[in-house]
Design a protein around this motif. Structure first.
Motif, PDB file in Angstrom:
ATOM      1  N   THR A  27       0.847  -1.191   0.000  1.00 36.47           N
ATOM      2  CA  THR A  27       0.000   0.000   0.000  1.00 36.47           C
ATOM      3  C   THR A  27       0.886   1.247   0.000  1.00 36.47           C
ATOM      4  OG1 THR A  27      -0.140   0.042   2.427  1.00 36.47           O
ATOM      5  CG2 THR A  27      -1.861  -1.150   1.232  1.00 36.47           C
ATOM      6  N   HIS A  28       0.467   2.265  -0.725  1.00 36.72           N
ATOM      7  CA  HIS A  28       1.240   3.500  -0.848  1.00 36.72           C
ATOM      8  C   HIS A  28       0.290   4.686  -0.862  1.00 36.72           C
ATOM      9  CE1 HIS A  28       4.867   1.191  -1.967  1.00 36.72           C
ATOM     10  NE2 HIS A  28       4.023   0.435  -2.664  1.00 36.72           N
ATOM     11  N   ASP A  29       0.725   5.768  -0.230  1.00 40.20           N
ATOM     12  CA  ASP A  29      -0.016   7.016  -0.242  1.00 40.20           C
ATOM     13  C   ASP A  29       0.828   8.063  -0.953  1.00 40.20           C
ATOM     14  OD1 ASP A  29      -2.361   8.637   0.938  1.00 40.20           O
ATOM     15  OD2 ASP A  29      -0.612   9.803   1.533  1.00 40.20           O
ATOM     16  N   VAL A  30       0.308   8.639  -2.038  1.00 44.46           N
ATOM     17  CA  VAL A  30       1.083   9.608  -2.816  1.00 44.46           C
ATOM     18  C   VAL A  30       0.239  10.839  -3.096  1.00 44.46           C
ATOM     19  CG1 VAL A  30       2.457   7.781  -3.898  1.00 44.46           C
ATOM     20  CG2 VAL A  30       0.444   8.653  -5.083  1.00 44.46           C
ATOM     21  N   GLY A  31       0.898  11.989  -3.107  1.00 39.31           N
ATOM     22  CA  GLY A  31       0.212  13.227  -3.438  1.00 39.31           C
ATOM     23  C   GLY A  31       1.039  14.146  -4.299  1.00 39.31           C
ATOM     24  N   THR A  32       2.312  13.780  -4.496  1.00 39.98           N
ATOM     25  CA  THR A  32       3.207  14.589  -5.326  1.00 39.98           C
ATOM     26  C   THR A  32       3.807  13.713  -6.412  1.00 39.98           C
ATOM     27  OG1 THR A  32       5.202  14.133  -4.023  1.00 39.98           O
ATOM     28  CG2 THR A  32       3.803  15.984  -3.315  1.00 39.98           C
ATOM     29  N   TRP A  33       4.346  14.371  -7.450  1.00 39.10           N
ATOM     30  CA  TRP A  33       4.966  13.632  -8.548  1.00 39.10           C
ATOM     31  C   TRP A  33       6.171  12.835  -8.062  1.00 39.10           C
ATOM     32  CZ3 TRP A  33       1.727  13.017 -12.154  1.00 39.10           C
ATOM     33  CH2 TRP A  33       0.905  14.045 -12.611  1.00 39.10           C
ATOM     34  N   GLY A  34       6.904  13.386  -7.123  1.00 36.87           N
ATOM     35  CA  GLY A  34       8.070  12.676  -6.606  1.00 36.87           C
ATOM     36  C   GLY A  34       7.684  11.411  -5.869  1.00 36.87           C
ATOM     37  N   GLU A  35       6.616  11.472  -5.076  1.00 42.32           N
ATOM     38  CA  GLU A  35       6.154  10.283  -4.354  1.00 42.32           C
ATOM     39  C   GLU A  35       5.660   9.215  -5.324  1.00 42.32           C
ATOM     40  OE1 GLU A  35       4.635  12.541  -0.259  1.00 42.32           O
ATOM     41  OE2 GLU A  35       3.245  12.214  -1.937  1.00 42.32           O
ATOM     42  N   LEU A  36       4.959   9.637  -6.348  1.00 43.01           N
ATOM     43  CA  LEU A  36       4.476   8.686  -7.345  1.00 43.01           C
ATOM     44  C   LEU A  36       5.634   8.052  -8.106  1.00 43.01           C
ATOM     45  CD1 LEU A  36       2.140   7.365  -8.920  1.00 43.01           C
ATOM     46  CD2 LEU A  36       2.128   9.374 -10.422  1.00 43.01           C
ATOM     47  N   ALA A  37       6.615   8.855  -8.488  1.00 45.08           N
ATOM     48  CA  ALA A  37       7.769   8.342  -9.230  1.00 45.08           C
ATOM     49  C   ALA A  37       8.513   7.284  -8.428  1.00 45.08           C
ATOM     50  CB  ALA A  37       8.714   9.489  -9.600  1.00 45.08           C
TER      51      ALA A  37
END
Length: 581
Positions: A522-532
């Motif tokens: 499971t992952h929580d992302v809100g920025t492009w860096g977190e998604l990358a």
């Protein structure tokens, strides 16, 4: 007398012959004895959390394998599932719905039985299903039951639509001849009238050869019509500018140079209307021209300049229609097509817009790592994650629209909705699609995009994904409620809110094992860096187990050009669409 099998065994053997390997549903007292016949027939039972979700799951399975089976009990079970079956009917998904019902004597005596309305009319639910199925088999007579089963299943495949099988509990064990099973079902499309076919071919080819500004428009029924290969070859050979409607996304090989993407009129990322509005020929394949699929019918070509290729008819212009089956017609059209006679120069096509990244989707290298993720760019960037043979599922709402910007590798399959648009449909459908993908063994992954509101409608089926250890990616587009509805009407109204769930805790609540037998991320992302960072992980890319990503986006964020379409949708709720379709 020759060797016999009981009626339930016969039915399930026929389903197995057609490629079904799993049956979705919820058990009930009227179905239990029939379910004993599944394993001997080589079928697996997939128990869903409720009948509605089972119907959705069967729909997803059918879209991948070409047919599926759903089993529910009489009355309460079948009525729970009817919404899903209606959606399968509307969007041409071949589902066999087996309904276990009371013994035949209850029908004769008009008994007041449980799950009925109490008025003695035990056929009322079967009558309801006549409106959302193309055939039915009421198995009340052992002498006629096998023939009814065969004809009904044949119709399911030939029409690519749901059918209804009514199985009384006292008929489960009825003995029928086993020898019938040696004769394959006839699921071949009907042959065309040769003279009519040649006449229409001449007319179609004449229009193609004399066109000055033609284009090809591909919609989603190309897949159930089983002409994906033929349409792609036609696109390649003609070289005509080619577009898809939203429902038809993913059907045309995006590597073809003359494919320009999804035509959403002026509401898409690219606007092709300067070309399409002035075209003198539109070749329309597999159309399902709903308001949603065509942005309020704004992407529908003018009838006078259109040749529509439908499953059982070729329509030329405004009033000419010929009863011909599309599969055979397309094969002959490709044989007779003379490339040298095609328009060799279409100057207007040179000005068509085309994404520079269509051939190779752009990654996240050029995005600011701390910048928030937005709808405009997310779907283009996530395309770099896709691989050949992946199945990509878009739920209704923002993912449905965002998915128009996907850049899909060859041999991927896109599953979305065009007309029924039932909230919550696609999570159970993803379960069914992932199961079918596993059975086919293609090596691809199942990747699902769903809004937070839709997830809450059918979240229980996450437990089914976990229970059967299916390999699924789930990207929750979390924008705090029903964003589509907000922008249509009620921007700040409570009725467009949803409860603030802790989505990433759902796998634990739904029983995900922690013994290493099933991988859960499971992952929580809100920025492009977190998604990358998440997408770059080899473990995340491997496709094994459940990968769940909560993608936080702004509450009112949608694809920029689509804001106008949502405003248009709000306006159209107040007017009569007339004959726009």
């Amino acid at each position: 007398m020759g060797k016999t099998v009981n009626l339930a065994q016969y039915l399930f053997a026929r389903l197995h012959q057609l490629g079904v390997r799993s049956v979705h549903g919820v058990p009930g007292d009227y179905t239990l004895r029939a379910l004993d016949a599944l394993k001997p027939a080589g079928l697996r039972w997939i128990g869903n959390c409720n009948e509605l979700n089972a119907g959705y799951a069967a729909d997803g399975y059918a879209r991948v394998k070409g047919i599926s089976a759903l089993c529910t009990t009489y009355g309460v079970g079948e009525l729970s599932a009817i919404n899903a079956v209606a959606g399968s009917f509307a969007e041409y998904s071949p589902v066999v719905h087996v309904v276990g019902c009371a013994a035949r004597k209850a029908y004769k005596s008009k008994a007041v039985i449980h799950h009925s309305l109490g008025d003695g009319n035990l056929r009322v639910f079967a009558d309801m299903y006549k409106n959302v199925t193309v055939a039915s088999a009421s198995l009340f007579d052992p002498d006629t039951a096998p023939d009814l089963i065969d004809k009904t299943l044949e119709q399911c495949v030939k029409e690519s639509r749901p059918v209804y099988v009514e199985l009384p509990s006292d008929m489960v064990g009825a003995e029928v001849p086993e020898s019938r099973l040696a004769t394959p079902l006839d699921v071949h499309p009907p042959k065309n009238d040769g003279k009519l076919e040649e006449k229409v071919l001449d007319a179609v080819l004449d229009r193609i050869y004399t066109a000055k500004q033609p284009y090809i428009l591909v919609d989603g029924l190309v897949a159930p019509d089983q002409i994906v290969e033929e349409v792609n070859e036609f696109v390649r050979v003609t070289g005509f500018p080619t577009f898809a409607l939203t429902f038809g996304g993913g059907i045309v090989n995006s590597k073809l140079k003359n494919y320009h993407g999804v035509h959403a009129s002026s509401y898409g990322s690219l606007d092709f209307t300067p070309y399409t509005d002035r075209a003198d020929l539109a070749l329309l394949f597999g159309p399902l021209l709903s308001d949603t699929n065509t942005q309020g019918w704004s992407a529908v070509p003018k009838k006078a300049s259109t040749i529509a290729f439908r499953r059982n008819a070729i329509e030329i212009g405004e009033s000419e229609s010929h009863a011909l089956h599309i599969k055979a017609f397309m094969k002959k059209l490709l044989v007779r097509l003379e490339p040298k006679r095609l328009p060799s120069d279409i100057p207007q096509a040179l000005s068509l817009p085309r994404h520079s990244f269509r051939a190779e989707p752009a990654g996240l290298e050029n995005e600011k790592p701390l910048a928030p993720i937005n709808q405009d760019k997310f779907y283009r960037h996530i395309s770099s994650f896709f691989r050949p043979h992946d199945i990509i599922v878009c739920a209704n709402g923002t993912p449905l629209v965002g998915g128009r910007d996907f850049i899909l590798p060859p041999k991927t399959k896109l599953i979305n909705s065009s007309i029924f648009l039932s909230v919550g449909h696609m999570l159970p459908a993803t379960q069914g699609a992932a199961l079918a993908q596993k059975e086919l063994g293609t090596g691809g992954r199942t990747i699902f995009f769903e809004g937070d509101g839709s997830f809450q409608a059918t979240a229980q089926e996450l437990s089914t994904i976990i229970r059967y250890k299916l390999d699924v990616y789930i990207f929750i587009i979390n924008n705090d409620g029903y964003t589509f509805e907000r922008l249509i009407h009620g921007l700040h109204e409570e009725y467009n809110d949803v409860a603030p769930w802790r989505y990433l805790q759902a796998p634990e609540m739904f029983g995900a094992p922690n013994d290493g037998s099933y991988d859960v991320e499971t992952h929580d992302v809100g920025t492009w860096g977190e998604l990358a960072k998440v997408l770059a992980s080899e473990k995340f890319q491997n496709g094994r187990g459940l990968k769940m990503v909560n993608v936080r986006m702004a509450r009112e964020d949608v694809t920029s050009n689509f804001r106008a379409a949502l405003k248009l949708a709000g306006q159209q709720l107040m007017v009569d669409p007339g004959d726009e379709q």
